[in-house]
Scaffold this active site. Structure first.
Site, PDB file in Angstrom:
ATOM      1  N   THR A  80       4.297   3.677   8.009  1.00 43.49           N
ATOM      2  CA  THR A  80       3.410   2.965   7.731  1.00 43.49           C
ATOM      3  C   THR A  80       3.608   2.307   6.702  1.00 43.49           C
ATOM      4  O   THR A  80       4.869   1.976   6.078  1.00 43.49           O
ATOM      5  CB  THR A  80       2.482   3.874   5.962  1.00 43.49           C
ATOM      6  OG1 THR A  80       3.385   4.423   5.153  1.00 43.49           O
ATOM      7  CG2 THR A  80       1.584   5.239   5.857  1.00 43.49           C
ATOM      8  N   GLN A 137      -5.106   0.478   5.344  1.00 46.42           N
ATOM      9  CA  GLN A 137      -4.334   0.961   7.179  1.00 46.42           C
ATOM     10  C   GLN A 137      -5.214   0.959   8.085  1.00 46.42           C
ATOM     11  O   GLN A 137      -5.719   1.913   9.041  1.00 46.42           O
ATOM     12  CB  GLN A 137      -4.748   2.765   7.298  1.00 46.42           C
ATOM     13  CG  GLN A 137      -3.116   3.302   5.639  1.00 46.42           C
ATOM     14  CD  GLN A 137      -3.424   4.228   5.678  1.00 46.42           C
ATOM     15  OE1 GLN A 137      -3.801   5.753   5.226  1.00 46.42           O
ATOM     16  NE2 GLN A 137      -1.839   4.202   6.046  1.00 46.42           N
ATOM     17  N   TYR A 149      -2.817   2.081  10.936  1.00 48.66           N
ATOM     18  CA  TYR A 149      -2.688   3.758  10.948  1.00 48.66           C
ATOM     19  C   TYR A 149      -3.382   4.315  11.136  1.00 48.66           C
ATOM     20  O   TYR A 149      -2.912   4.803  11.934  1.00 48.66           O
ATOM     21  CB  TYR A 149      -1.788   4.125   9.291  1.00 48.66           C
ATOM     22  CG  TYR A 149      -1.185   4.956   8.726  1.00 48.66           C
ATOM     23  CD1 TYR A 149      -0.075   6.128   8.992  1.00 48.66           C
ATOM     24  CD2 TYR A 149      -2.418   6.244   8.277  1.00 48.66           C
ATOM     25  CE1 TYR A 149       0.129   6.769   8.949  1.00 48.66           C
ATOM     26  CE2 TYR A 149      -1.684   7.535   8.882  1.00 48.66           C
ATOM     27  CZ  TYR A 149      -0.031   7.878   9.282  1.00 48.66           C
ATOM     28  OH  TYR A 149       0.165   9.350   8.397  1.00 48.66           O
ATOM     29  N   ILE A 205      -0.675  15.334   1.331  1.00 46.63           N
ATOM     30  CA  ILE A 205       0.006  15.794   1.548  1.00 46.63           C
ATOM     31  C   ILE A 205       1.803  15.050   0.598  1.00 46.63           C
ATOM     32  O   ILE A 205       2.124  14.027   0.638  1.00 46.63           O
ATOM     33  CB  ILE A 205       0.590  16.672   2.678  1.00 46.63           C
ATOM     34  CG1 ILE A 205       0.480  16.490   3.349  1.00 46.63           C
ATOM     35  CG2 ILE A 205       2.075  17.452   2.344  1.00 46.63           C
ATOM     36  CD1 ILE A 205      -1.410  18.017   3.289  1.00 46.63           C
TER      37      ILE A 205
HETATM   38  N1  CAA Z   1     -10.528   1.060  -1.629  1.00 46.30           N
HETATM   39  C1  CAA Z   1     -11.453  -0.527  -2.520  1.00 46.30           C
HETATM   40  N2  CAA Z   1     -10.802  -1.450  -2.777  1.00 46.30           N
HETATM   41  C2  CAA Z   1      -9.519  -0.765  -2.773  1.00 46.30           C
HETATM   42  C3  CAA Z   1      -9.084   0.265  -2.302  1.00 46.30           C
HETATM   43  C4  CAA Z   1      -9.564   0.860  -1.538  1.00 46.30           C
HETATM   44  N3  CAA Z   1      -8.970   2.336  -1.511  1.00 46.30           N
HETATM   45  N4  CAA Z   1      -7.644   0.151  -2.736  1.00 46.30           N
HETATM   46  C5  CAA Z   1      -6.475  -1.129  -3.095  1.00 46.30           C
HETATM   47  N5  CAA Z   1      -8.618  -1.579  -3.822  1.00 46.30           N
HETATM   48  C6  CAA Z   1      -8.496  -3.115  -4.183  1.00 46.30           C
HETATM   49  C7  CAA Z   1      -7.922  -3.267  -5.884  1.00 46.30           C
HETATM   50  O1  CAA Z   1      -8.224  -2.493  -6.590  1.00 46.30           O
HETATM   51  C8  CAA Z   1      -7.992  -4.783  -5.147  1.00 46.30           C
HETATM   52  O2  CAA Z   1      -9.063  -5.364  -5.438  1.00 46.30           O
HETATM   53  P1  CAA Z   1      -9.304  -6.346  -6.666  1.00 46.30           P
HETATM   54  O3  CAA Z   1      -9.309  -7.185  -5.955  1.00 46.30           O
HETATM   55  O4  CAA Z   1     -10.526  -6.408  -7.078  1.00 46.30           O
HETATM   56  O5  CAA Z   1      -8.846  -5.538  -7.838  1.00 46.30           O
HETATM   57  C9  CAA Z   1      -7.465  -4.990  -3.986  1.00 46.30           C
HETATM   58  O6  CAA Z   1      -8.242  -3.868  -3.221  1.00 46.30           O
HETATM   59  C10 CAA Z   1      -5.967  -5.111  -3.343  1.00 46.30           C
HETATM   60  O7  CAA Z   1      -5.606  -6.420  -3.082  1.00 46.30           O
HETATM   61  P2  CAA Z   1      -4.630  -6.633  -3.592  1.00 46.30           P
HETATM   62  O8  CAA Z   1      -4.536  -7.976  -2.560  1.00 46.30           O
HETATM   63  O9  CAA Z   1      -3.298  -6.769  -4.888  1.00 46.30           O
HETATM   64  O10 CAA Z   1      -3.603  -5.643  -2.908  1.00 46.30           O
HETATM   65  P3  CAA Z   1      -2.405  -5.622  -2.253  1.00 46.30           P
HETATM   66  O11 CAA Z   1      -1.685  -6.187  -1.209  1.00 46.30           O
HETATM   67  O12 CAA Z   1      -1.362  -5.276  -3.363  1.00 46.30           O
HETATM   68  O13 CAA Z   1      -1.945  -4.401  -2.056  1.00 46.30           O
HETATM   69  C11 CAA Z   1      -2.089  -1.595  -1.533  1.00 46.30           C
HETATM   70  C12 CAA Z   1      -2.186  -2.567  -2.205  1.00 46.30           C
HETATM   71  C13 CAA Z   1      -1.481  -1.229   0.159  1.00 46.30           C
HETATM   72  C14 CAA Z   1      -4.073  -1.959  -1.019  1.00 46.30           C
HETATM   73  C15 CAA Z   1      -2.179  -0.535  -1.824  1.00 46.30           C
HETATM   74  O14 CAA Z   1      -3.198   0.012  -3.570  1.00 46.30           O
HETATM   75  C16 CAA Z   1      -2.176   1.385  -1.511  1.00 46.30           C
HETATM   76  O15 CAA Z   1      -1.224   0.968  -1.162  1.00 46.30           O
HETATM   77  N6  CAA Z   1      -3.363   0.963  -1.609  1.00 46.30           N
HETATM   78  C17 CAA Z   1      -3.072   2.711  -0.995  1.00 46.30           C
HETATM   79  C18 CAA Z   1      -3.672   2.690   1.169  1.00 46.30           C
HETATM   80  C19 CAA Z   1      -3.365   3.971   1.274  1.00 46.30           C
HETATM   81  O16 CAA Z   1      -3.835   4.703   0.420  1.00 46.30           O
HETATM   82  N7  CAA Z   1      -2.218   4.743   1.841  1.00 46.30           N
HETATM   83  C20 CAA Z   1      -2.077   6.239   2.287  1.00 46.30           C
HETATM   84  C21 CAA Z   1      -0.750   6.019   2.409  1.00 46.30           C
HETATM   85  S1  CAA Z   1      -0.756   7.943   2.341  1.00 46.30           S
HETATM   86  C22 CAA Z   1      -0.652   7.984   3.855  1.00 46.30           C
HETATM   87  O17 CAA Z   1      -0.591   7.281   5.258  1.00 46.30           O
HETATM   88  C23 CAA Z   1      -0.732   9.759   4.848  1.00 46.30           C
HETATM   89  C24 CAA Z   1      -1.948  10.023   5.294  1.00 46.30           C
HETATM   90  O18 CAA Z   1      -2.093  10.493   6.532  1.00 46.30           O
HETATM   91  C25 CAA Z   1      -2.577  10.648   4.536  1.00 46.30           C
END
Ligand code: CAA
Length: 240
Positions: free
Chosen positions: A86, A144, A147, A180
């Protein structure tokens, strides 16, 4: 003779659980890894499963590695394209590098893994291709774009390969894990992870073994009529 199975990214996380389950089911297993020598050595010491180091993003490395596994163990009859990475970021922050790295590893990596094995599967009139996709390929995911594109692409790959391989005794299927309990999910910020878990009706993350059993089912000789399908294992988080 035990059938030979290759699992990419097979020494850690979901891949390690798949390698071990296939071994327990009587397969001769080879597991690949990209860079973590220590984890691979510990995995081999624990399981006796031989590990091979190559980068699935490189066709040349994949073809050479697969030739080596074939020399060591025999023709590969089951291939599990599991290796993946990722590089998460909201789209406005996603760089072309983040896009390309994920495409090269997760999508082109599947081509690079299956393509060198395909001719021997056709020749031997038997094969099991299993691609580890993701719930996020089915539903998309904030941060993503890269991804999710690769994991949705996996579904196109298996549906096409299924049609091409069916007459030659080859099946191609996908498994879509939900969230997971692996290092990949643990790398998500804790607050975000807690909010993800709250969206899983099962109320918990899945276990790697719960994905491995799906793979073992598809890998079985008895699963020959299951072809081009997707098994989702996500604790009821998402239905297609
Ligand atoms: N839905 C809606 N809004 C979301 C969100 C979501 N799922 N996740 C984050 N946000 C919002 C935050 O609340 C924040 O909003 P505000 O600015 O209004 O507070 C904004 O998006 C984040 O903005 P940033 O500029 O601060 O974000 P960042 O550059 O720091 O990035 C991120 C943060 C990378 C998105 C981090 O939150 C992250 O890693 N999120 C998880 C993503 C995810 O679910 N990945 C899956 C990994 S597991 C996998 O991939 C295995 C699989 O197959 C299932």
């Amino acid at each position: 003779m035990a059938r030979v199975a290759l699992v990419t990214g097979g020494s850690r996380g979901i891949g390690a659980a798949i390698s071990k389950k296939l071994q327990a089911d009587g397969f001769q297993v080879a597991a690949t890894y990209a860079g973590n020598d220590e984890a691979a050595a510990a995995f081999t010491a624990e399981t006796g499963i031989k590990t091979y180091k190559w980068n699935v993003a490189s066709y040349e490395e994949s073809a050479a590695g697969i030739a080596q596994v074939t020399t060591d163990l025999g023709a590969i009859e089951v291939v599990v394209a599991n290796a993946g990475i990722t590089k998460d970021a909201p789209f406005h922050k996603m760089t072309p590098e983040m896009w390309n790295q994920v495409i090269d590893t997760n999508l082109t990596g599947v081509f690079n893994t299956v393509h060198p094995i395909w001719p021997s599967m056709r020749e031997n009139k038997f094969g099991r291709v299993i691609v580890i996709s993701s719930i996020n390929g089915q539903k998309g995911q904030f941060a993503q774009v890269n991804y999710a594109a690769t994991k949705a692409g996996d579904l196109g790959i298996v549906k096409s390969l299924a049609q091409e391989g069916a007459r030659a005794g080859i099946t191609a299927n996908a498994v879509c894990p939900g969230y997971i309990a692996t290092e990949m999910v643990m790398a998500v910020p804790e607050k975000v992870r807690d909010s993800i878990i709250s969206q899983i009706p099962a109320g918990r993350l899945g276990e790697p073994d719960e994905i491995a059993r799906c793979v073992a089912f598809l890998a079985s000789d008895d699963s020959g009529f299951i072809n081009g399908s997707t098994i989702s294992a996500n604790g009821a988080q998402y239905f297609v």
